[in-house]
Enzyme design. Structure first.
Site, PDB file in Angstrom:
ATOM      1  N   LYS A  26      10.220 -32.970 -42.017  1.00 17.01           N
ATOM      2  CA  LYS A  26      10.022 -34.218 -42.556  1.00 17.01           C
ATOM      3  C   LYS A  26      11.215 -34.086 -43.968  1.00 17.01           C
ATOM      4  CE  LYS A  26       6.283 -36.120 -43.147  1.00 17.01           C
ATOM      5  NZ  LYS A  26       4.619 -35.550 -43.131  1.00 17.01           N
ATOM      6  N   ARG A  96       2.887 -34.165 -49.224  1.00 16.34           N
ATOM      7  CA  ARG A  96       2.594 -34.158 -47.638  1.00 16.34           C
ATOM      8  C   ARG A  96       3.195 -32.834 -46.971  1.00 16.34           C
ATOM      9  NH1 ARG A  96       5.217 -39.497 -45.162  1.00 16.34           N
ATOM     10  NH2 ARG A  96       6.835 -39.184 -46.590  1.00 16.34           N
ATOM     11  N   GLY A 105      -0.253 -35.648 -37.782  1.00 11.72           N
ATOM     12  CA  GLY A 105      -1.804 -35.763 -38.089  1.00 11.72           C
ATOM     13  C   GLY A 105      -2.443 -34.360 -38.029  1.00 11.72           C
ATOM     14  N   MET A 107      -2.143 -31.819 -40.251  1.00 11.80           N
ATOM     15  CA  MET A 107      -2.269 -31.218 -41.559  1.00 11.80           C
ATOM     16  C   MET A 107      -2.430 -32.181 -42.481  1.00 11.80           C
ATOM     17  SD  MET A 107       0.492 -28.131 -41.428  1.00 11.80           S
ATOM     18  CE  MET A 107       1.838 -29.089 -40.690  1.00 11.80           C
ATOM     19  N   ARG A 356      12.418 -39.184 -38.066  1.00  9.18           N
ATOM     20  CA  ARG A 356      12.559 -37.847 -36.864  1.00  9.18           C
ATOM     21  C   ARG A 356      12.712 -38.224 -35.295  1.00  9.18           C
ATOM     22  NH1 ARG A 356       5.685 -37.529 -37.213  1.00  9.18           N
ATOM     23  NH2 ARG A 356       5.501 -39.567 -36.303  1.00  9.18           N
ATOM     24  N   HIS A 478      -1.725 -28.212   3.700  1.00 15.18           N
ATOM     25  CA  HIS A 478      -1.106 -29.275   4.563  1.00 15.18           C
ATOM     26  C   HIS A 478      -1.137 -30.810   4.215  1.00 15.18           C
ATOM     27  CE1 HIS A 478      -0.376 -30.294   8.680  1.00 15.18           C
ATOM     28  NE2 HIS A 478      -0.991 -31.236   8.586  1.00 15.18           N
ATOM     29  N   ARG A 600      10.281 -28.545  10.418  1.00 17.73           N
ATOM     30  CA  ARG A 600       9.189 -27.928  11.013  1.00 17.73           C
ATOM     31  C   ARG A 600       8.956 -28.678  12.170  1.00 17.73           C
ATOM     32  NH1 ARG A 600       7.619 -28.350   5.407  1.00 17.73           N
ATOM     33  NH2 ARG A 600       6.734 -26.206   4.488  1.00 17.73           N
ATOM     34  N   ARG A 656      13.521 -24.695  12.258  1.00 17.65           N
ATOM     35  CA  ARG A 656      12.849 -23.503  12.518  1.00 17.65           C
ATOM     36  C   ARG A 656      11.780 -23.690  13.968  1.00 17.65           C
ATOM     37  NH1 ARG A 656       8.189 -22.645   8.118  1.00 17.65           N
ATOM     38  NH2 ARG A 656       6.979 -24.362   9.470  1.00 17.65           N
ATOM     39  N   SER A 802      16.296 -18.056   4.610  1.00 16.55           N
ATOM     40  CA  SER A 802      15.577 -19.273   3.652  1.00 16.55           C
ATOM     41  C   SER A 802      14.375 -18.615   3.069  1.00 16.55           C
ATOM     42  CB  SER A 802      15.583 -20.486   4.492  1.00 16.55           C
ATOM     43  OG  SER A 802      14.928 -21.354   3.754  1.00 16.55           O
ATOM     44  N   GLY A 804      10.512 -18.711   2.386  1.00 15.94           N
ATOM     45  CA  GLY A 804       9.594 -19.424   2.511  1.00 15.94           C
ATOM     46  C   GLY A 804       8.626 -19.144   1.416  1.00 15.94           C
ATOM     47  N   THR A 805       8.601 -19.960   0.182  1.00  9.90           N
ATOM     48  CA  THR A 805       7.819 -19.257  -0.716  1.00  9.90           C
ATOM     49  C   THR A 805       6.316 -19.558  -0.601  1.00  9.90           C
ATOM     50  OG1 THR A 805       8.853 -20.766  -1.902  1.00  9.90           O
ATOM     51  CG2 THR A 805       9.738 -18.874  -2.308  1.00  9.90           C
ATOM     52  N   ASP A 807       4.529 -19.218   1.800  1.00 12.34           N
ATOM     53  CA  ASP A 807       3.855 -18.025   2.473  1.00 12.34           C
ATOM     54  C   ASP A 807       4.262 -16.944   1.776  1.00 12.34           C
ATOM     55  OD1 ASP A 807       2.527 -18.747   4.848  1.00 12.34           O
ATOM     56  OD2 ASP A 807       4.053 -19.559   5.951  1.00 12.34           O
ATOM     57  N   CYS A 869      12.991 -22.878   0.955  1.00 15.39           N
ATOM     58  CA  CYS A 869      12.504 -24.051   1.554  1.00 15.39           C
ATOM     59  C   CYS A 869      11.111 -24.229   1.237  1.00 15.39           C
ATOM     60  CB  CYS A 869      12.851 -24.385   3.078  1.00 15.39           C
ATOM     61  SG  CYS A 869      12.044 -22.915   4.174  1.00 15.39           S
ATOM     62  N   TYR A 889      21.384 -22.957  -1.894  1.00 13.25           N
ATOM     63  CA  TYR A 889      20.955 -24.160  -2.164  1.00 13.25           C
ATOM     64  C   TYR A 889      19.454 -24.025  -2.294  1.00 13.25           C
ATOM     65  CZ  TYR A 889      19.695 -23.442   2.784  1.00 13.25           C
ATOM     66  OH  TYR A 889      19.010 -22.967   4.023  1.00 13.25           O
TER      67      TYR A 889
HETATM   68  C1  PEP Z   1       6.990 -21.435   3.468  1.00 13.65           C
HETATM   69  O1  PEP Z   1       6.133 -20.645   3.708  1.00 13.65           O
HETATM   70  O2  PEP Z   1       7.428 -21.424   2.442  1.00 13.65           O
HETATM   71  C2  PEP Z   1       7.470 -22.580   4.469  1.00 13.65           C
HETATM   72  C3  PEP Z   1       8.372 -23.331   4.101  1.00 13.65           C
HETATM   73  O3  PEP Z   1       6.657 -22.655   5.650  1.00 13.65           O
HETATM   74  P1  PEP Z   1       5.439 -23.608   5.917  1.00 13.65           P
HETATM   75  O4  PEP Z   1       5.014 -24.231   4.732  1.00 13.65           O
HETATM   76  O5  PEP Z   1       5.535 -24.337   6.975  1.00 13.65           O
HETATM   77  O6  PEP Z   1       4.577 -22.326   6.152  1.00 13.65           O
HETATM   78 MG    MG Z   2       5.909 -20.404   6.136  1.00 12.65          MG
END
Ligand code: PEP
Ligand code: MG
Length: 915
Positions: A26, A96, A105, A107, A356, A478, A600, A656, A802, A804-805, A807, A869, A889
């Site tokens: 302020k 103020r 608001g 203080m 502000r 899912h 998939r 896959r 790739s 597969g985060t 799993d 992915c 990527y």
């Molecule tokens: C994963 O495991 O990140 C993945 C992309 O495979 P899915 O979700 O089909 O197991």
């Molecule tokens: Mg997987």
């Protein structure tokens, strides 16, 4: 010597934006405005360092402060031609708070300071308005009594003691509004306020203005550590060590008559971002009257009032309005951003009280950023940094009409909150199974499919529904990932709901919702409402996907395209999509995807009659049986791949091999088991036993992934054949094809080696048959910790990785991705985890494995292409991490492609500017 006080006023100020840490937001804004030649009531800022000193020294002040304050006060008096405490010509002050970051608001504030039994008389002569003078006085005594002296309600049930006295007085006088009080009433209120302070607190209200001033300064510093401020700081990550500054400023009055007024405004529309002045004001009023909602404020200009018959400032005070417009321009030019301002008009003179950076909707942030580049105010890079990627997604989705949502909230229609699994807003009638969803939708109804959890059989119903609501399952369940991929609104894991399929009811708290009743889902927040909440469609989607609008008809679309073009110029990271069907791939391409990062193949079996052939394949006892079923699947898969390759037109397509949790594909109800048994001519008991043997408990780490193709190589063989036959046919038709075959759930290089052998062998066979060859790659998913830490061995065979985060997160944490929602909410609420690692990549754990995987993989194969992915590929913070780890990527669901493009650009810009 240390400097503790910064003066502003007249035509010069000592502080400003560059000293924000010392003078607070302020104070910086006030000083900047003075230096820009904007009229600001003079005053001074006591720095945040004094606040720190105050706390470190048992509420004492540093030496020299009193003298600095006194000297600055003299300057204020000079400019205003008034004197603090003068019986005839009294200067009044506002005190103020003002921290580095805005804490609206949280203080305390004291206004009209300097009034006492003598000066109030001076003020009334000076303004020739006794009523006004005593109205200020009674407000001051109450505010000071509360904020500085600490007269608060004694119990939670008790009302504010000063308000109680006012209410009593109104009753006794038979009036309902403050403005109906007489001067005598106001004088009586002052006396009663002082009495209650004396009797409850045993202190006499201070008459000495100097004592009042230091009391108020101390109270504002103390309010840095009130409960509200502490809670707000915690929520917004503001360190306690920053402290607040205190701004002492000459009062100006908007309530001296109809030539006075007060208002708040935004330099652009904060909801839409449009470059139009937007605000509200009231004549003959003080600031709190505008915000408190007692009187309805008026629109600031003709444009805003539209056809309304109410007055507006542009008409009532055209010269002051023109002056405000000029100030608006000066401020935007100076700050290069939208501002939120406060002003007061005292007897025809305009004064600015605050500026502000304005809070805005995600939509407005986007619109204003693009416009400001066009106006030459900011650079493209700055514009990209100002738009929240997650917020950008909002303009691709239908949203609730904000007014309707507010109404629903007011009417208590919010019944539960789940995970915000698929953004957008949807409203429809409740149905409890996929079949009903399809048939009701075919009959023209809008439906919401409500399930405890979803299975592949629900896909068609999900497709027909406006939205999906489940009581179980996390962000990568899912339901969530399929919904996101289809672009459906989805609220998952809404544990408060008790869903009864038999009765066809949802019970939540004491409410029961029956089939056919309306509910509404906000997939961006996870909120579930009973009843219908109207939605608004996205113009960008109408242009890009529905094609019901031409690009040139939509400014929003054109601005969106422009911003995305700038993002593509800036980013280094590629962006692909997760798509299994030509339609999804086409959507992703429209959003700018540069390839498919994950197809998939098991999702391709959800359609129509295919699931039956899959079931036959699964329950077959021998290779002959399986081959019979696979022969049915081959042409189906092949035609799917042809469709995908054609749409992608030469862009890389990562396919896959099969990775299904088998039991999900099997029939569940007795009726369905009977049907399958009849069809296959096997006994009901035998099939039931087989189903039982295939059942897995969470997490799904059984006979899935490459383990399936290793034990039953004929499955991989069929899939490889389908891919290569499709690829050869499409290529012979003149379209380039780049298939990348990806093996899932590999933990040991030998697994990959076996599967690659099958793929390469089939490739050779098919190329021979077609008399053609084409480039293809075989790679692997990295989704098991062992794969990440042996990535060098795996890269001997894998031509790409790739991550597969989904799993990899489940296996790293040892938490099932399907039901971790049951306790992760608790973890996050109690700070055990900062966020849900299935939503946002866990950089320290899962991220470390990724880092190791990339390093080891590239050590073995320097040009190894690495992507991601898992669902994290579309989450902005995770995308930024992927940039830092050096991935090539990210791949995400079609509707998140633009989010990823923007996030990738932001990180590239940030890293670039760090260099
Ligand atoms: C994963 O495991 O990140 C993945 C992309 O495979 P899915 O979700 O089909 O197991
Ligand atoms: Mg997987």
């Amino acid at each position: 010597m240390a400097k503790y006080v910064y003066f502003f006023g007249g035509d010069k100020a000592e502080g400003g934006e560059s000293l924000r840490n010392l003078v607070g937001g302020k104070g910086a804004g006030l000083a900047d405005m003075v230096n820009l030649g904007i009229p600001v009531p003079p005053g001074f800022t006591i720095t945040t360092e004094v606040c720190t000193y105050f706390y470190d020294n048992d509420t004492a002040y540093p030496d020299g402060l009193k003298e600095e304050v006194a000297a600055s006060l003299r300057k204020v008096e000079e400019i205003m031609g008034m004197k603090f405490g003068d019986p005839k010509n009294p200067l009044l002050l506002s005190i103020r708070s003002g921290a580095r970051a805005s804490m609206p608001g949280m203080m305390d504030t004291v206004l009209n300071l300097g009034l006492n039994e003598t000066t109030v008389k001076g003020l009334s002569v000076l303004t020739n308005n006794e009523w006004f003078a005593y109205d200020c006085y009674r407000r001051f005594v109450a505010m000071y009594g509360d904020v500085v002296l600490g007269l608060k309600p004694q119990t939670k049930e008790e009302h504010d003691p000063f308000e109680e006295i006012i209410d009593e007085k109104k009753k006794a006088r038979g009036v309902t509004l403050d403005v109906e009080f007489t001067v005598e009433d106001l004088k009586d209120l002052v006396a009663r306020f002082k009495d209650i302070i004396q009797s409850r607190l045993d202190v006499t209200f201070p008459e000495d203005p100097e004592e009042q001033l230091w009391g108020a300064i101390g109270a504002v510093f103390s309010s840095w550590n009130n409960d509200r401020a502490i809670a707000y700081r915690k929520l917004n990550g503001i360190p306690a060590s920053w402290g607040t500054a205190v701004n002492v400023q000459s009062m100006v009055f908007g309530n001296i008559g109809m030539d006075s007024g007060t208002g708040v405004a935004f330099t652009r529309n904060p909801a839409t971002g449009e470059n139009v002045f937007y605000g509200e004001y009231l004549l003959n009023a003080q600031g709190e009257d505008v915000v408190a909602g007692i009187r309805t404020p008026l629109p600031i200009n003709k444009m805003q009032k539209g056809n309304g018959s109410m007055p507006c400032l542009e008409e009532e005070m055209p010269e002051r309005y023109a002056e405000l417009l000029k100030i608006r321009q000066i401020l935007e030019k100076n700050y290069r951003d939208m501002q939120d301002i406060e002003f007061t008009i005292q007897k025809g003179k305009l004064w600015m009280l605050q500026t502000r950076s304005g809070k805005r909707t995600a939509f407005a942030a986007f619109k204003a950023a693009v416009d400001m580049v066009k106006e030459g105010l900011i650079t493209k890079e700055e514009a990209l940094m100002r738009v929240d990627p997650e917020g950008l997604n909002q303009i691709l989705r239908p949203i609730f009409d904000p007014k309707e949502k507010e109404k629903a909230l007011k009417e208590d229609k919010l019944i539960a909150k789940g995970l915000n699994a698929g953004p957008g807003a949807a409203t429809g009638k409740v149905v409890f199974n996929a079949e009903d969803a399809e048939s009701w939708a075919a009959g023209g109804e809008q439906v919401i499919l409500v399930r405890i959890d979803t299975s592949p059989e629900d896909i068609r119903g999900m497709n027909a529904a406006q939205g999906i609501l489940t009581s179980r399952g996390g962000m990568t369940s899912h339901a969530a990932l399929v919904a996101r991929q289809m672009g459906k609104v989805c609220v998952a894991g809404c544990v408060a709901l008790d869903i009864d399929y038999k009765e066809k009811t949802i019970t939540v708290k004491d409410k029961k919702i029956k089939e056919g009743e309306y509910i509404s889902l906000d997939g961006a927040t996870g909120e579930v409402f009973v009843g219908q909440v109207k939605t608004l469609p996205s113009e960008v989607l109408r242009v890009l996907i529905d094609k019901t609008m031409k690009p040139e008809e939509s400014t929003i679309y054109k601005d969106f395209e422009l911003l995305m073009q700038w993002a593509d110029e800036a980013r280094k990271l590629g962006v692909r999509t997760n798509a299994d069907q030509p339609g999804q791939a086409a959507v992703a391409l429209a959003f700018g995807a540069e390839g498919i990062g994950l197809c998939r193949t098991e999702h391709m079996f959800f359609e129509g009659e295919r699931i039956e052939a899959v079931r036959e394949m699964i329950v077959s006892e021998d290779i002959e049986g399986r081959e019979k079923a696979l022969a049915k699947l081959l042409p189906i898969q092949k035609s799917d791949f042809v469709g995908l390759f054609k749409v992608m037109n030469g862009l890389p397509v990562t396919i896959r091999t099969l990775d299904p949790p088998l039991h999900e594909f099997l029939p569940r109800t007795e009726k369905e088991i009977h049907e399958l048994a009849d069809k296959m001519d096997i006994s009901f008991e035998k099939i039931s036993a087989k189903i039982a043997s295939l059942h897995e408990a969470n997490p799904m780490l059984g006979h899935r992934g490459c383990r399936l193709g290793i034990v039953f190589p004929e499955i991989t063989e069929m899939q490889a054949r389908a891919i290569f036959e499709a690829a050869c046919e499409v290529k012979n038709g003149g379209i380039d094809v780049k298939p990348e075959i990806m093996i899932p759930l590999v933990g040991h290089v030998n697994e990959l080696r076996l599967q690659k052998d099958v793929v390469d062998r089939v490739a050779g066979e098919v190329f021979g048959e077609y008399g053609a060859t084409l480039d293809y790659k075989v790679g692997t998913m990295i989704e098991i910790p062992r794969a990440a830490i042996t990535a060098d061995e795996i890269a001997e065979v894998a031509e790409f990785f790739s991550f597969g985060t989904n799993d990899l997160t489940q296996t790293t944490f040892g938490m099932s991705r399907d039901d971790a929602g049951k306790f992760l909410g608790y973890y996050v609420a109690n700070d055990i985890l900062e966020y849900d690692p299935f939503q946002r990549l866990d950089e320290h754990g899962v991220g470390k494995l990724m880092q190791i995987g990339v390093e080891l993989g590239r050590k073995q194969r320097p040009d190894l292409k690495v992507g991601i992915c898992g669902e994290h590929g579309g989450e902005p913070n995770s995308v930024k991490f992927c940039h830092r780890v050096g991935l090539n990527y990210v791949s995400c669901s079609p509707y998140r492609v633009t989010v990823a493009r923007l996030a990738a650009a932001q990180e590239a810009i940030k890293q670039g500017s760090n260099k």
